[in-house]
Design an enzyme around this catalytic site. Structure first.
Site, short mmCIF file in Angstrom:
data_model
loop_
_atom_site.label_atom_id
_atom_site.label_comp_id
_atom_site.label_asym_id
_atom_site.label_seq_id
_atom_site.Cartn_x
_atom_site.Cartn_y
_atom_site.Cartn_z
N LYS A 14 0.85 -1.27 -0.02
CA LYS A 14 0.01 0.05 -0.17
C LYS A 14 0.89 1.29 0.11
O LYS A 14 0.66 2.10 -0.71
CB LYS A 14 -1.01 -0.03 1.11
CG LYS A 14 -1.89 1.21 1.28
CD LYS A 14 -3.09 0.67 2.27
CE LYS A 14 -2.41 0.63 3.80
NZ LYS A 14 -1.89 1.72 4.29
N ARG A 89 -8.81 3.01 9.25
CA ARG A 89 -8.28 1.79 9.82
C ARG A 89 -9.51 0.94 10.07
O ARG A 89 -9.37 -0.22 10.15
CB ARG A 89 -7.63 2.07 10.75
CG ARG A 89 -6.41 1.09 10.67
CD ARG A 89 -5.20 1.24 11.54
NE ARG A 89 -4.17 2.18 11.21
CZ ARG A 89 -3.06 1.68 10.21
NH1 ARG A 89 -3.06 0.39 10.03
NH2 ARG A 89 -2.25 2.72 10.04
N ARG A 128 11.32 -12.01 5.47
CA ARG A 128 12.28 -10.83 5.55
C ARG A 128 13.59 -11.01 6.59
O ARG A 128 13.22 -11.42 7.55
CB ARG A 128 11.66 -9.58 5.79
CG ARG A 128 10.71 -9.06 5.18
CD ARG A 128 10.00 -7.93 5.64
NE ARG A 128 9.13 -7.07 4.60
CZ ARG A 128 8.34 -6.09 5.13
NH1 ARG A 128 8.43 -5.79 6.34
NH2 ARG A 128 7.47 -5.81 4.01
N ARG A 161 14.41 -9.49 12.34
CA ARG A 161 13.87 -8.51 13.27
C ARG A 161 12.48 -9.31 13.94
O ARG A 161 11.83 -9.92 13.37
CB ARG A 161 13.12 -7.18 12.71
CG ARG A 161 14.28 -6.38 12.01
CD ARG A 161 13.63 -4.86 11.63
NE ARG A 161 12.31 -5.44 10.98
CZ ARG A 161 11.34 -4.50 10.76
NH1 ARG A 161 11.73 -3.20 11.18
NH2 ARG A 161 10.37 -4.87 10.10
N ARG A 172 -0.30 -10.07 14.11
CA ARG A 172 -0.36 -8.65 13.50
C ARG A 172 -1.50 -8.77 12.44
O ARG A 172 -2.19 -7.78 12.39
CB ARG A 172 1.00 -8.33 12.82
CG ARG A 172 0.68 -7.00 12.34
CD ARG A 172 2.21 -6.10 12.43
NE ARG A 172 2.53 -5.43 11.20
CZ ARG A 172 3.49 -5.51 10.41
NH1 ARG A 172 4.30 -6.78 10.56
NH2 ARG A 172 3.74 -4.97 9.34
#
Ligand SMILES: [Zn+2]
Length: 223
Positions: A14, A89, A128, A161, A172
């Site tokens: 996005k 949101r 990642r 991370r 999440r």
């Protein structure tokens, strides 16, 4: 005034597309995170109000966020409209935005959803890795290093991370997809929703988004 809402889950691309749309449509991109930071930095009355909530670790109420957004939309560079990135949101934010715009006889022109299946979001976000020495980025499947676990550039080990760990990513996504679904339903019911396949290339998604809101595809003339 063109108010275009850009919707997508974390990992849908996005942010990238918001910049592309803003450039192509010559409209400012407005992200609520930036609104908060700017208002607090500039010491506006709304910024001070928002800060009291942020200091307590509480969510800034929708009413304050919407008023900040309206202040931002009153700036000269937003005279023709804006791309909203990351707002609304939740359903209640979407309703508060509609009501506030309605008082100004403005309405959201379109809500563009960059749709990516959950399984793809999960693999994009949880694959990642960064090198320990310089933060060179890699992705397990999309952009792996030549030797597993080692940076191509400097040979340092790759680390993940906390935010990119699979269990954290899962939590999440679970937390955000429900609210996103409600916002999507809100705009679908209003007849304003356009859905674009977020599995296309970055350029492909950009073209599909522009197709949805630009009846005359002027950007094609040069190609
Ligand atoms: Zn490196």
């Amino acid at each position: 005034m063109r108010i275009v809402v850009l919707l997508g889950a974390p990992g849908a691309g996005k942010g990238t597309q918001a910049h592309v749309l803003a450039r192509h449509l010559a409209l400012p991109r407005i992200a609520t995170g930036d609104l908060f930071r700017t208002a607090v930095r500039e010491g506006t009355a709304l910024g001070a109000e928002a800060r009291t909530y942020m200091y307590r670790g509480e969510l800034v109420p929708d009413g304050i966020t919407v008023r900040m957004l309206l202040e931002r939309l009153a700036a000269p560079d937003a005279a023709r409209g804006a791309i909203l990135d990351g707002f609304p949101r939740t359903r209640s934010q979407a309703e508060a935005l509609d009501a506030a715009l309605d008082e100004r006889s403005v309405r959201v022109e379109a809500a563009l959803l960059i749709d990516v299946p959950v399984v793809d979001l999960f693999s994009r976000l949880s694959g990642r890795w960064l090198c320990a020495a310089a933060g060179h980025p890699y992705h397990e499947t999309a952009d792996p290093p030549r030797v597993a676990g080692v940076c191509d550039v400097d040979g340092s080990p790759l680390v993940q991370r906390d935010d990119d760990r699979p269990d954290v990513v899962r939590a999440r996504l679970d937390g955000q997809l429900g609210a996103l679904g409600e916002v999507v339903d809100h705009y679908r019911a209003a007849g304003l929703l356009w859905t674009v396949d977020g599995r296309l290339s970055i350029a492909g998604v950009s073209a599909a988004l522009l197709d949805a809101i630009e009846p005359a595809p002027w950007w094609r003339r040069t190609s």
